[in-house]
Design a protein around this motif. Structure first.
Motif, PDB file in Angstrom:
ATOM      1  N   TYR A   3       0.847  -1.183   0.000  1.00  0.00           N
ATOM      2  CA  TYR A   3       0.000   0.000   0.000  1.00  0.00           C
ATOM      3  C   TYR A   3       0.886   1.237   0.000  1.00  0.00           C
ATOM      4  O   TYR A   3       1.960   1.244   0.564  1.00  0.00           O
ATOM      5  CB  TYR A   3      -0.896   0.046   1.239  1.00  0.00           C
ATOM      6  N   SER A   4       0.395   2.266  -0.590  1.00  0.00           N
ATOM      7  CA  SER A   4       1.080   3.550  -0.530  1.00  0.00           C
ATOM      8  C   SER A   4       0.045   4.611  -0.191  1.00  0.00           C
ATOM      9  O   SER A   4      -1.146   4.347  -0.195  1.00  0.00           O
ATOM     10  CB  SER A   4       1.746   3.865  -1.870  1.00  0.00           C
ATOM     11  N   LYS A   5       0.522   5.810   0.083  1.00  0.00           N
ATOM     12  CA  LYS A   5      -0.400   6.913   0.381  1.00  0.00           C
ATOM     13  C   LYS A   5      -1.330   7.155  -0.804  1.00  0.00           C
ATOM     14  O   LYS A   5      -2.497   7.454  -0.635  1.00  0.00           O
ATOM     15  CB  LYS A   5       0.371   8.191   0.692  1.00  0.00           C
ATOM     16  N   LEU A   6      -0.814   7.002  -2.017  1.00  0.00           N
ATOM     17  CA  LEU A   6      -1.624   7.229  -3.205  1.00  0.00           C
ATOM     18  C   LEU A   6      -2.745   6.206  -3.316  1.00  0.00           C
ATOM     19  O   LEU A   6      -3.893   6.558  -3.588  1.00  0.00           O
ATOM     20  CB  LEU A   6      -0.739   7.188  -4.452  1.00  0.00           C
ATOM     21  N   SER A   7      -2.440   4.936  -3.071  1.00  0.00           N
ATOM     22  CA  SER A   7      -3.490   3.919  -3.159  1.00  0.00           C
ATOM     23  C   SER A   7      -4.516   4.101  -2.036  1.00  0.00           C
ATOM     24  O   SER A   7      -5.711   3.861  -2.241  1.00  0.00           O
ATOM     25  CB  SER A   7      -2.887   2.518  -3.127  1.00  0.00           C
ATOM     26  N   LEU A   8      -4.072   4.524  -0.858  1.00  0.00           N
ATOM     27  CA  LEU A   8      -5.011   4.794   0.235  1.00  0.00           C
ATOM     28  C   LEU A   8      -5.928   5.953  -0.114  1.00  0.00           C
ATOM     29  O   LEU A   8      -7.130   5.926   0.169  1.00  0.00           O
ATOM     30  CB  LEU A   8      -4.260   5.093   1.531  1.00  0.00           C
ATOM     31  N   ALA A   9      -5.376   6.979  -0.731  1.00  0.00           N
ATOM     32  CA  ALA A   9      -6.195   8.122  -1.145  1.00  0.00           C
ATOM     33  C   ALA A   9      -7.220   7.687  -2.182  1.00  0.00           C
ATOM     34  O   ALA A   9      -8.372   8.119  -2.142  1.00  0.00           O
ATOM     35  CB  ALA A   9      -5.309   9.224  -1.698  1.00  0.00           C
ATOM     36  N   LYS A  10      -6.826   6.820  -3.111  1.00  0.00           N
ATOM     37  CA  LYS A  10      -7.770   6.321  -4.120  1.00  0.00           C
ATOM     38  C   LYS A  10      -8.896   5.538  -3.463  1.00  0.00           C
ATOM     39  O   LYS A  10     -10.052   5.648  -3.864  1.00  0.00           O
ATOM     40  CB  LYS A  10      -7.042   5.450  -5.140  1.00  0.00           C
ATOM     41  N   ALA A  55      -3.024  12.301   4.559  1.00  0.00           N
ATOM     42  CA  ALA A  55      -2.347  12.958   3.442  1.00  0.00           C
ATOM     43  C   ALA A  55      -0.927  13.397   3.808  1.00  0.00           C
ATOM     44  O   ALA A  55      -0.082  13.547   2.931  1.00  0.00           O
ATOM     45  CB  ALA A  55      -3.155  14.169   2.994  1.00  0.00           C
ATOM     46  N   SER A  56      -0.659  13.558   5.080  1.00  0.00           N
ATOM     47  CA  SER A  56       0.640  14.043   5.540  1.00  0.00           C
ATOM     48  C   SER A  56       1.729  12.973   5.366  1.00  0.00           C
ATOM     49  O   SER A  56       1.480  11.781   5.557  1.00  0.00           O
ATOM     50  CB  SER A  56       0.528  14.414   7.024  1.00  0.00           C
ATOM     51  N   PRO A  57       2.941  13.402   5.040  1.00  0.00           N
ATOM     52  CA  PRO A  57       4.032  12.436   4.942  1.00  0.00           C
ATOM     53  C   PRO A  57       4.550  11.979   6.313  1.00  0.00           C
ATOM     54  O   PRO A  57       5.291  11.015   6.406  1.00  0.00           O
ATOM     55  CB  PRO A  57       5.118  13.206   4.184  1.00  0.00           C
ATOM     56  N   ILE A  58       4.131  12.647   7.368  1.00  0.00           N
ATOM     57  CA  ILE A  58       4.563  12.292   8.723  1.00  0.00           C
ATOM     58  C   ILE A  58       3.552  11.329   9.331  1.00  0.00           C
ATOM     59  O   ILE A  58       2.352  11.585   9.329  1.00  0.00           O
ATOM     60  CB  ILE A  58       4.685  13.555   9.597  1.00  0.00           C
ATOM     61  N   ASP A  59       4.028  10.213   9.850  1.00  0.00           N
ATOM     62  CA  ASP A  59       3.162   9.192  10.448  1.00  0.00           C
ATOM     63  C   ASP A  59       3.667   8.811  11.833  1.00  0.00           C
ATOM     64  O   ASP A  59       4.855   8.890  12.112  1.00  0.00           O
ATOM     65  CB  ASP A  59       3.161   7.921   9.600  1.00  0.00           C
ATOM     66  N   ILE A  64       7.683   2.741   6.006  1.00  0.00           N
ATOM     67  CA  ILE A  64       9.025   2.221   5.731  1.00  0.00           C
ATOM     68  C   ILE A  64       9.534   1.394   6.915  1.00  0.00           C
ATOM     69  O   ILE A  64      10.084   0.312   6.743  1.00  0.00           O
ATOM     70  CB  ILE A  64      10.000   3.374   5.417  1.00  0.00           C
ATOM     71  N   ALA A  65       9.321   1.881   8.133  1.00  0.00           N
ATOM     72  CA  ALA A  65       9.822   1.196   9.325  1.00  0.00           C
ATOM     73  C   ALA A  65       9.007  -0.066   9.629  1.00  0.00           C
ATOM     74  O   ALA A  65       9.564  -1.117   9.931  1.00  0.00           O
ATOM     75  CB  ALA A  65       9.803   2.131  10.519  1.00  0.00           C
ATOM     76  N   VAL A  66       7.696   0.048   9.566  1.00  0.00           N
ATOM     77  CA  VAL A  66       6.806  -1.072   9.876  1.00  0.00           C
ATOM     78  C   VAL A  66       5.814  -1.193   8.711  1.00  0.00           C
ATOM     79  O   VAL A  66       4.732  -0.610   8.757  1.00  0.00           O
ATOM     80  CB  VAL A  66       6.056  -0.821  11.201  1.00  0.00           C
ATOM     81  N   PRO A  67       6.155  -1.949   7.661  1.00  0.00           N
ATOM     82  CA  PRO A  67       5.366  -1.930   6.427  1.00  0.00           C
ATOM     83  C   PRO A  67       3.876  -2.225   6.588  1.00  0.00           C
ATOM     84  O   PRO A  67       3.044  -1.472   6.123  1.00  0.00           O
ATOM     85  CB  PRO A  67       6.028  -2.993   5.563  1.00  0.00           C
ATOM     86  N   VAL A  68       3.493  -3.289   7.254  1.00  0.00           N
ATOM     87  CA  VAL A  68       2.074  -3.647   7.342  1.00  0.00           C
ATOM     88  C   VAL A  68       1.347  -2.774   8.351  1.00  0.00           C
ATOM     89  O   VAL A  68       0.297  -2.213   8.063  1.00  0.00           O
ATOM     90  CB  VAL A  68       1.919  -5.140   7.708  1.00  0.00           C
ATOM     91  N   VAL A  69       1.906  -2.627   9.527  1.00  0.00           N
ATOM     92  CA  VAL A  69       1.263  -1.851  10.589  1.00  0.00           C
ATOM     93  C   VAL A  69       1.243  -0.365  10.240  1.00  0.00           C
ATOM     94  O   VAL A  69       0.307   0.349  10.587  1.00  0.00           O
ATOM     95  CB  VAL A  69       1.968  -2.093  11.945  1.00  0.00           C
ATOM     96  N   GLY A  70       2.247   0.084   9.510  1.00  0.00           N
ATOM     97  CA  GLY A  70       2.301   1.489   9.104  1.00  0.00           C
ATOM     98  C   GLY A  70       1.148   1.880   8.214  1.00  0.00           C
ATOM     99  O   GLY A  70       0.662   3.001   8.245  1.00  0.00           O
ATOM    100  N   VAL A  71       0.685   0.950   7.411  1.00  0.00           N
ATOM    101  CA  VAL A  71      -0.461   1.212   6.532  1.00  0.00           C
ATOM    102  C   VAL A  71      -1.765   1.066   7.310  1.00  0.00           C
ATOM    103  O   VAL A  71      -2.734   1.772   7.056  1.00  0.00           O
ATOM    104  CB  VAL A  71      -0.434   0.253   5.326  1.00  0.00           C
TER     105      VAL A  71
END
Length: 111
Positions: A3-10, A55-59, A64-71
């Motif tokens: 997942y990326s921020k772009l796919s989440l926004a979609k 939408a923010s790049p800050i999480d 990057i650090a925790v791929p699944v949980v980060g999303v």
């Protein structure tokens, strides 16, 4: 699945009626800021903060650090904020229709 921020926004945009209600969201905020739309500030501010967080790049949990949980934190925020915002916009549209079709006319009672 990546997942990326772009796919989440979609995914958020594909929510039922979200895209159609974007102009209504801006109109609701405008009326609220002018003090015309009576609503608790928290009912508008929290969903908007949630969308800003996604939408923010800050999480709190970076992808990057925790791929699944980060999303998952972004998905959880979207899951909570989009329906709340849509519900508030629906209330606003009802209020706006009442304002448009209900007019108070100054009258005098004659005996």
């Amino acid at each position: 699945m990546k997942y990326s921020k772009l796919s989440l926004a979609k995914e958020a945009i594909n929510h039922k009626g979200f895209v159609k209600k974007i102009p209504d969201i801006f109109r609701m905020i405008k009326y609220w800021k002018k003090g015309l739309y009576p609503v608790k500030s928290i009912d508008i501010i929290l969903p908007l903060l949630g969308l800003l967080y996604v939408a923010s790049p800050i999480d709190l949990l970076p992808e990057i650090a925790v791929p699944v949980v980060g999303v998952l934190d972004d998905l959880a925020i979207l899951y909570l904020t989009i329906p709340k915002l849509i519900k508030e916009v629906d209330k606003f549209l009802l209020w706006e229709a009442e304002q448009k079709y209900t007019k108070v006319i100054d009258a005098q009672i004659v005996k």
